[in-house]
Scaffold this motif. Structure first.
Motif, mmCIF file in Angstrom:
data_model
loop_
_atom_site.group_PDB
_atom_site.id
_atom_site.type_symbol
_atom_site.label_atom_id
_atom_site.label_comp_id
_atom_site.label_asym_id
_atom_site.label_seq_id
_atom_site.Cartn_x
_atom_site.Cartn_y
_atom_site.Cartn_z
ATOM 1 N N ALA A 112 0.470 -1.132 0.000
ATOM 2 C CA ALA A 112 0.000 0.000 0.000
ATOM 3 C C ALA A 112 0.541 1.303 0.000
ATOM 4 N N VAL A 113 0.207 2.208 0.247
ATOM 5 C CA VAL A 113 0.812 3.369 0.137
ATOM 6 C C VAL A 113 0.075 4.451 0.693
ATOM 7 N N ALA A 114 0.703 5.290 1.160
ATOM 8 C CA ALA A 114 0.027 6.382 1.735
ATOM 9 C C ALA A 114 0.708 7.472 1.091
ATOM 10 N N LYS A 154 5.004 7.369 0.234
ATOM 11 C CA LYS A 154 5.390 6.172 0.980
ATOM 12 C C LYS A 154 4.527 4.979 0.603
ATOM 13 N N THR A 155 5.175 3.895 0.281
ATOM 14 C CA THR A 155 4.473 2.651 0.013
ATOM 15 C C THR A 155 4.569 1.813 1.274
ATOM 16 N N VAL A 156 3.439 1.611 1.905
ATOM 17 C CA VAL A 156 3.446 0.880 3.170
ATOM 18 C C VAL A 156 2.589 -0.369 3.085
ATOM 19 N N THR A 173 7.943 0.054 -10.632
ATOM 20 C CA THR A 173 7.183 0.730 -11.687
ATOM 21 C C THR A 173 6.272 1.782 -11.070
ATOM 22 N N HIS A 174 5.595 1.396 -9.992
ATOM 23 C CA HIS A 174 4.748 2.353 -9.272
ATOM 24 C C HIS A 174 5.589 3.531 -8.768
ATOM 25 N N GLU A 175 6.721 3.246 -8.173
ATOM 26 C CA GLU A 175 7.548 4.317 -7.602
ATOM 27 C C GLU A 175 8.085 5.265 -8.676
ATOM 28 N N GLY A 205 6.592 6.078 -11.217
ATOM 29 C CA GLY A 205 5.482 6.960 -11.584
ATOM 30 C C GLY A 205 5.518 8.210 -10.708
ATOM 31 N N HIS A 206 5.791 8.013 -9.419
ATOM 32 C CA HIS A 206 5.952 9.159 -8.512
ATOM 33 C C HIS A 206 7.172 9.978 -8.909
ATOM 34 N N PHE A 207 8.237 9.288 -9.242
ATOM 35 C CA PHE A 207 9.496 9.929 -9.636
ATOM 36 C C PHE A 207 9.242 10.903 -10.790
ATOM 37 N N ASP A 222 0.719 11.199 -8.943
ATOM 38 C CA ASP A 222 0.224 10.910 -7.600
ATOM 39 C C ASP A 222 -0.678 9.674 -7.680
ATOM 40 N N HIS A 223 -1.267 9.310 -6.571
ATOM 41 C CA HIS A 223 -2.125 8.127 -6.538
ATOM 42 C C HIS A 223 -3.512 8.358 -7.110
ATOM 43 N N VAL A 224 -4.084 7.287 -7.642
ATOM 44 C CA VAL A 224 -5.490 7.288 -8.018
ATOM 45 C C VAL A 224 -6.161 6.324 -7.043
HETATM 46 ZN ZN LIG Z 1 2.727 5.334 -4.225
#
Ligand SMILES: [Zn+2]
Length: 279
Positions: free
Chosen positions: A10-12, A33-35, A217-219, A221-223, A227-229
């Motif tokens: 997850a991620v916050a 943060k991916t938690v 890959t997710h990270e 995207g932030h780079f 942001d999150h959907v």
């Molecule tokens: Zn994330």
């Protein structure tokens, strides 16, 4: 890609420094943060309708949602990988391969199963070679001039509690430096969790495997500035990293096109391109 128990984590995310968002984000720091959530509340999260992964599902290719974090790169700068920090037991060349592929997934042509859409972007993932640096924005909160990707301890940092974390330092809407850090010792969070170069991400009540491909890959995207959907479980930028995240969905690609324009083969998207050339 198969997702037996699948996903979850997850991620916050995100926290601007001070009042960066008060007048619209113009300067500050963003932390993504991916938690892990499994076990925290005893609930396992899985993508809607997905027991075999989300690869190529209609949902993934139909959901056009994306959210921009705010800042973006003006010029594409090199990023460097500290492969020497990869966890013991993993083949470092495979880890490096996974990291590079995860970033390149965001370039055109995108890594996606959604072939029907012809979306492009000018974004470039510029690998600048290896480094001995770690993620300074994570460990010290300061820029060091190197956009670093490293496995390191996140204990006591702005990323504490996360399995993976991206910190963007920006000014006037432009990213000045971005660092991506993976927690090197995932077990310190109390689960038998480990990074893997396998393609499948899964978790159960006691532990799991975090596919570096899916997470990275997710990270990345932030780079790049996404942001999150929160309501799009099939997309890579869904709040929770999940199996299948290494292939982008429609919204992921549209987000990149919105951030960095699209070298399109169509001319029906001037609205999207409008406003990006304001440098
Ligand atoms: Zn994330």
């Amino acid at each position: 890609m198969r997702a037996p128990v699948a996903l979850l984590l997850a991620v916050a995310a995100l926290a601007a420094s001070g009042s960066a968002f008060a007048a619209g984000p113009s300067e500050g720091v963003l932390v993504f943060k991916t938690v892990r959530v499994a076990g925290v509340d005893g609930r396992l999260v899985s993508p809607a309708g997905s027991t075999q992964g989300s690869t190529g599902t209609a949902e993934e290719c139909r959901d056009a949602s994306f959210v921009l974090a705010g800042p973006r790169w003006k010029n594409f700068e090199d990023y460097h990988v500290n492969i020497g920090t990869a966890p013991n037991g993993l083949d470092r060349l495979r880890v490096l391969r996974d990291l590079l592929a995860a970033h390149e997934a965001w370039e055109a042509p995108f890594v996606t199963e959604c072939r029907r859409h012809r979306i492009s972007t000018s974004y470039r993932a510029r690998f600048g070679g290896l480094t001995n640096r770690t993620a300074s924005l994570v460990s010290t909160g300061r820029r060091d001039g190197v956009n670093a990707v490293a496995f390191q301890s996140l204990a006591g940092t702005v990323c504490d509690g996360a399995a993976a974390c991206v910190v963007l330092d920006f000014e006037k809407g432009r990213i000045r430096e971005a660092d991506l850090a993976f927690e090197r010792e995932l077990t310190r969070y109390g689960f038998q969790d480990f990074w893997t170069t396998d393609d499948t991400t899964w978790f159960d009540e006691t532990g799991g495997r975090w596919s570096i491909s899916d997470t990275a890959t997710h990270e990345f995207g932030h780079f790049a500035g996404l942001d999150h959907v929160d309501a799009s479980p099939a997309l890579t930028m869904y709040t929770f990293v999940h199996d299948g995240g290494q292939t982008l969905g429609l919204g992921d690609m549209l987000g990149m096109a919105a951030l960095y324009g699209s070298r399109r083969d169509r001319d029906d998207d001037r609205d999207r391109d409008r406003g990006r050339d304001d440098d």
